[in-house]
Design an enzyme around this catalytic site. Structure first.
Site, PDB file in Angstrom:
ATOM      1  CB  CYS A   1     -12.459  -1.193  -4.715  1.00 15.16           C
ATOM      2  SG  CYS A   1     -12.728  -2.833  -4.575  1.00 15.16           S
TER       3      CYS A   1
ATOM      4  CG  HIS B   1      -2.123  -0.859   0.944  1.00 16.13           C
ATOM      5  ND1 HIS B   1      -2.263  -1.997   2.029  1.00 16.13           N
ATOM      6  CD2 HIS B   1      -2.898  -1.311  -0.033  1.00 16.13           C
ATOM      7  CE1 HIS B   1      -3.377  -2.730   1.506  1.00 16.13           C
ATOM      8  NE2 HIS B   1      -3.888  -2.036   0.262  1.00 16.13           N
TER       9      HIS B   1
HETATM   10  C1  PEP Z   1      -8.470  -6.180  -4.062  1.00 17.84           C
HETATM   11  O1  PEP Z   1      -8.320  -7.573  -3.861  1.00 17.84           O
HETATM   12  O2  PEP Z   1      -8.265  -5.861  -4.997  1.00 17.84           O
HETATM   13  C2  PEP Z   1      -9.189  -5.511  -3.080  1.00 17.84           C
HETATM   14  C3  PEP Z   1      -9.422  -4.208  -3.009  1.00 17.84           C
HETATM   15  O3  PEP Z   1      -9.419  -6.110  -1.696  1.00 17.84           O
HETATM   16  P1  PEP Z   1      -7.852  -6.344  -0.604  1.00 17.84           P
HETATM   17  O4  PEP Z   1      -6.953  -5.601  -1.325  1.00 17.84           O
HETATM   18  O5  PEP Z   1      -8.220  -6.009   0.596  1.00 17.84           O
HETATM   19  O6  PEP Z   1      -7.713  -7.925  -0.590  1.00 17.84           O
END
Ligand code: PEP
Ligand code: MG
Length: 537
Positions: free
Chosen positions: A471, A156
């Site tokens: 997302c 991140h």
């Molecule tokens: C994804 O997998 O793209 C997502 C948004 O969820 P996470 O990163 O929390 O697994």
């Protein structure tokens, strides 16, 4: 560093610093937030743990300063916990590092956050790794680039740095630290390289690119509160992703049209038992009251995989990402699932948030999982009343497993929206672990294989007339937006600092050109070719 004072004086300095950290944590634990408070209670436990205290005392007795003793002991403990095979304990290493940083900031008389915020202009920051928290304290006014020895590019931190407008390259290895202070270098985040001592011509061309990007950011920020509409007149909602309570602070001025992904894991982790329905309602109420815009999308608990919790003894799995996570785990623990659904239905009946509450189901791979969630919802009082056209409750699915993308036309008529999780979709499509830097380049969401699944999902969404959002982290990169729009994506959700940039990218997107771009990308053979379509020389 050697002591210039006696061990007793150094020990007293340590105890004073520990007291200050203890006070800080008590204050944070006392905040009016029953769920978040638990994290700080865990940090207090670590602060007083004998492993830490005895380690520091012994190092001081061997003649080191309180700061060095703290640094050494916490590094050793972080290493020790990271190497444990139990995922829960391994993940505690982040908390130990955090407590260590708090102690050191008092012992050194200056906080790391403040040091980072005060870096001189034109700095390239070299580090082993940076936490997302550290990264939020950097300013693009002073930090020209970040070069990391470790960390996979999906971390991140990477997307956060990009959102702040600071180019970042990672996985450079420890040779990085042979660079001398004052040496001239360029961080090229597009190509993932660090160029040391570039010739004047190359430097000038990079300088021009930098000025262009800076101008884009200034324009974007000056329009952040305005709606994002494409050149062909399509409004695109740009939502924010929320991973923690701290993220909530960033959304107020971001211009976000709502919350497109609330990762609820942080409300459930670092606790001894799961939050009750009432505690959850309280937490969602608080989030609802701070939500900008009309939409609050709450993802059901996505634990398992790399995200364990203490109160659910999980079987050791040799492939946790392919194991019992997300909706699979929730269906095995129906009380946990029902409690969360009940709290969210209750939120949609309240007035603390006047918009639409969207419930998002993670890790769907089979249609029967969706049936079971819908059946459970049917039995919750208030659900039927709110889940109707014009009602305040919507149900959606994360499309992040290839099986779900391939079955999207069957899933779409059952729900109100899709949200594509490209972080996982890329991992599962390419069979490349998203936290393993050795295969990070394989798991590119720009791979045509991933793009075809996105296109398929969008087509199914269009047929069923439901919105399709993205997302995953790729949506936070403004240069990718035209491609996503061309593939049929109707909304996005990104880290808060990226909201203005993506909104500006929406405003510069032309529908026809975007569709042509998407067609070419779908016909490409490699992620690099798609990258080149997005960034022609
Ligand atoms: C994804 O997998 O793209 C997502 C948004 O969820 P996470 O990163 O929390 O697994
Ligand atoms: Mg995911």
């Amino acid at each position: 560093m050697e002591q210039s004072t006696s061990p007793e004086q150094e020990w007293q300095r340590y105890l004073d610093a520990r007291q200050k950290v203890d006070d800080e944590l008590s204050q944070l634990a006392g905040l009016d937030h029953p769920l978040l408070a638990d994290i700080f209670l865990v940090h207090q436990e670590i602060l007083h743990d004998r492993l830490l205290t005895d380690g520091v005392r012994q190092a001081i007795d061997r003649g080191t300063s309180a700061a060095t003793a703290t640094q050494q002991t916490t590094s050793e403990l972080v290493q020790l916990f990271q190497n444990l095979s139990d995922d829960y304990f391994a993940s505690r290493s982040v908390d130990i590092r955090d407590v260590g940083q708090r102690l050191l900031s008092h012992l050194n008389g200056v906080s790391l956050a403040r040091q980072l915020a005060a870096l001189p202009p034109n700095t390239i920051l070299l580090a082993e790794d940076l936490t997302p928290f550290d990264t939020t304290h950097l300013s693009s006014q002073s930090v020209t680039g970040i070069a990391l020895a470790g960390s996979a590019p999906t971390a991140h931190t990477a997307i956060l740095a990009r959102s702040l407008g600071i180019p970042l390259v990672c996985s450079l290895g420890s040779a990085l630290f042979q660079l001398a202070p004052g040496q001239l270098a360029v961080v090229d985040a597009l190509q993932g390289r660090l160029i040391v001592e570039p010739d004047p011509e190359l430097l000038e061309s990079y300088d021009q690119t930098r000025r262009r990007l800076l101008a884009f950011r200034i324009t974007a920020e000056s329009h952040s509160q305005e709606a994002a509409v494409t050149l062909n007149g399509r409004r695109v909602l740009v939502h924010a992703n929320i991973n923690s309570q701290e993220d909530m602070l960033q959304i107020a001025n971001s211009g976000a049209d709502g919350i497109g992904l609330l990762r609820t894991e942080y409300l459930f982790q670092a606790r001894i038992k799961p939050p009750t329905v009432e505690e959850q309602i309280e937490a969602y109420r608080m989030i609802g009251s701070q939500t900008t815009g009309e939409i609050l999308t709450v993802r059901l608990l996505d634990i398992g995989g790399d995200k364990p919790v203490r109160y659910l003894p999980q079987m050791a799995e040799s492939n946790p990402f392919l194991g019992v996570r997300g909706i699979r785990l929730l269906l095995k623990h129906p009380t946990l699932l029902r409690d969360q659904l009940q709290a969210l239905v209750a939120l949609s009946l309240e007035s603390s948030f006047s918009g639409v509450v969207r419930i998002l189901v993670p890790m769907v791979s089979k249609i029967v999982e969706v049936y079971r969630v819908l059946e459970m919802l049917d039995d919750i009082p208030g659900y039927q009343a709110q889940h109707r056209p014009g009602g305040r409750l919507q149900i959606g699915l994360m499309i992040e497993v290839p099986a779900a993308a391939l079955l999207a036309d069957r899933l779409a008529p059952l729900v109100d929206f899709f949200s594509i999780g490209t972080n996982d979709l890329a991992q599962y499509t390419m069979a490349a672990d998203r936290v393993n830097s050795a295969v990070a380049s394989l798991a590119s969401p720009l791979d045509p294989a991933v793009l075809r699944l996105i296109a398929m999902t969008c087509q199914a969404g269009q047929m069923a007339e439901i919105p399709v959002s993205i997302c995953g982290e790729m949506a936070g990169d403004p240069s990718i937006f035209p491609l996503l729009f061309g593939l049929g994506v109707t909304e996005v959700s990104v880290v808060a600092p990226a909201v203005p940039l993506v909104k500006e990218a929406v405003r510069q997107t032309n529908g026809d050109a975007a569709r042509r771009l998407a067609e070419r990308a779908l016909q490409a053979s490699r992620a690099q070719d798609v990258h080149r379509l997005l960034h022609p020389e």
